[in-house]
Design a protein around this motif. Sequence first.
Motif, PDB file in Angstrom:
ATOM      1  N   ALA A 341       0.826  -1.209   0.000  1.00 31.43           N
ATOM      2  CA  ALA A 341       0.000   0.000   0.000  1.00 31.43           C
ATOM      3  C   ALA A 341       0.858   1.256   0.000  1.00 31.43           C
ATOM      4  O   ALA A 341       0.576   2.229  -0.715  1.00 31.43           O
ATOM      5  N   CYS A 344       2.282   2.084  -3.307  1.00 31.18           N
ATOM      6  CA  CYS A 344       1.310   2.612  -4.266  1.00 31.18           C
ATOM      7  C   CYS A 344       1.199   4.129  -4.198  1.00 31.18           C
ATOM      8  O   CYS A 344       0.737   4.755  -5.155  1.00 31.18           O
ATOM      9  N   GLY A 384       4.794  -1.435  -6.158  1.00 33.42           N
ATOM     10  CA  GLY A 384       4.169  -0.130  -6.274  1.00 33.42           C
ATOM     11  C   GLY A 384       4.556   0.658  -7.510  1.00 33.42           C
ATOM     12  O   GLY A 384       3.884   1.639  -7.858  1.00 33.42           O
ATOM     13  N   THR A 387       1.597   0.250  -9.901  1.00 32.27           N
ATOM     14  CA  THR A 387       0.245   0.342  -9.349  1.00 32.27           C
ATOM     15  C   THR A 387      -0.106   1.803  -9.093  1.00 32.27           C
ATOM     16  O   THR A 387       0.707   2.550  -8.557  1.00 32.27           O
ATOM     17  N   GLY A 391       2.712   4.818  -9.030  1.00 32.91           N
ATOM     18  CA  GLY A 391       3.169   4.001 -10.154  1.00 32.91           C
ATOM     19  C   GLY A 391       4.197   4.694 -11.026  1.00 32.91           C
ATOM     20  O   GLY A 391       3.934   4.986 -12.190  1.00 32.91           O
ATOM     21  N   ALA A 409      -2.047   0.719 -16.525  1.00 34.42           N
ATOM     22  CA  ALA A 409      -2.220   0.090 -15.216  1.00 34.42           C
ATOM     23  C   ALA A 409      -3.138  -1.125 -15.303  1.00 34.42           C
ATOM     24  O   ALA A 409      -2.893  -2.155 -14.649  1.00 34.42           O
ATOM     25  N   VAL A 416       1.295  -7.613 -11.670  1.00 38.26           N
ATOM     26  CA  VAL A 416       1.152  -7.337 -10.236  1.00 38.26           C
ATOM     27  C   VAL A 416       0.805  -8.624  -9.488  1.00 38.26           C
ATOM     28  O   VAL A 416       1.374  -8.917  -8.427  1.00 38.26           O
TER      29      VAL A 416
END
Length: 442
Positions: A341, A344, A384, A387, A391, A409, A416
């Motif tokens: 996370a 990202c 990340g 993403t 990204g 993406a 991913v």
Amino acid sequence: MLWQQMEQSVILGWDFYGPVIMFVVLVALAVPVWAAIGASAILMLVWSGALPLSLVGERLFSGIDAFALTAVPLFILTGDALVRTGLSRKFLDVAEALTQFAKGGFGSATVLVCGMFAAISGSDAAGAAAVGRMTIDRLVESGYPRPYACALVAAGACTGILIPPSIAYIIIGLVLGISASTLFLAAVIPGLAILVSILVSNIIMNRLNGWEGGGNISASEYFSRLGKALKSGWYAFIVPGIIFYGIFSGRLTPTEAGATAVVVTILMGFILGTLKLSDFPAMLVSSAKVNGVILPIIAFSVPLAEALAIIGVPQGFVAVATGLSEEPWVLILLMVGILVAAGCVMETTPNIVILAPILLPLAEEIGMNEIQFCIMMITALGVGFITPPLGLNLFVVSGITGESILKIAYRAIPFVFFMLIVTLMIAYIPAISTALLPDIFK
């Protein structure tokens, strides 16, 4: 319940919340990350009294006064010189010759050349830009949709921070006090595993969609083409050979290997006639811009880490996490989720300097080796790069092709997925990170 646990585990007041809010606001306002970290760190130091302001300047200097950091600009400069001398195209020729037997060969060659470039520059953005300019148009000509071709390059370029020598491993080694050479050795198998996962993902997608044909070639023709490619481009592999042999044999430190690689690349450019003195200003400025983003973040990481430690944030996080569950597999999954996370929404360097000192105590609490933790962290953060919303690699390939970031993406989802599988394997299987290390590190 979670909030009460945090309050009980660590005394959190405005000396913590204020700087955090300031950091979020500054980043949202597009203030450079290093400035946001610096302002937040100084505010935290002032409000917490963790460090007298008179010593902040000294701490900023000590944050970048490290011999190991000299390797960062050297590897960045080597990657830039590699592109300007044309040696990167030799990598592509050899990679294409190696994969010509397979259906989807040029897609696989693109991923391989990303890995080759990663083994020199240590930078994912540089790899995405260099490889993207060489391959995306040809991928489209081979039958791949342009958004997918962009996603393939963006995913392959993630190996820039995963395959040693990697700038990210130099930085996390500096932050946590671990030898970069040790991390480079530990990262070999995980880095190659990520590369293989991207290759496998591309092969599966190509088979399902029938984008690229090829593969109908006799053994004699295959070895003939491969021989020609190696004959015309073997000298390009001198540079990664120097880096890998020098570092892994122990004859050269990462800094010395980087310096040697720069000199050899430049000399080869002059010998081949592909590099001129007039190329140096642009090459040096380009490398300096990248380096100028990294070093201020590292400099401010030292006082920030001291302030966080005095306030008790790392210990508080460990208490909260173990309060949620005492099962190691759950806590590992929690760390991986946090890192993915974080990757990202923010670049690798600030994530390392902020999260590594906080998460390492939790990893040690559940018995995870510090080397394995570093490899897991960098690999998870690497996801990340492809993403949203940050990204970085998506923005790089979008910038050189004009393709929509969202379309790229979407096409990157299979990559991913496979990269996350490898990340979880690294997190749960220590041997993947420690297999090549001496017993003392296991």
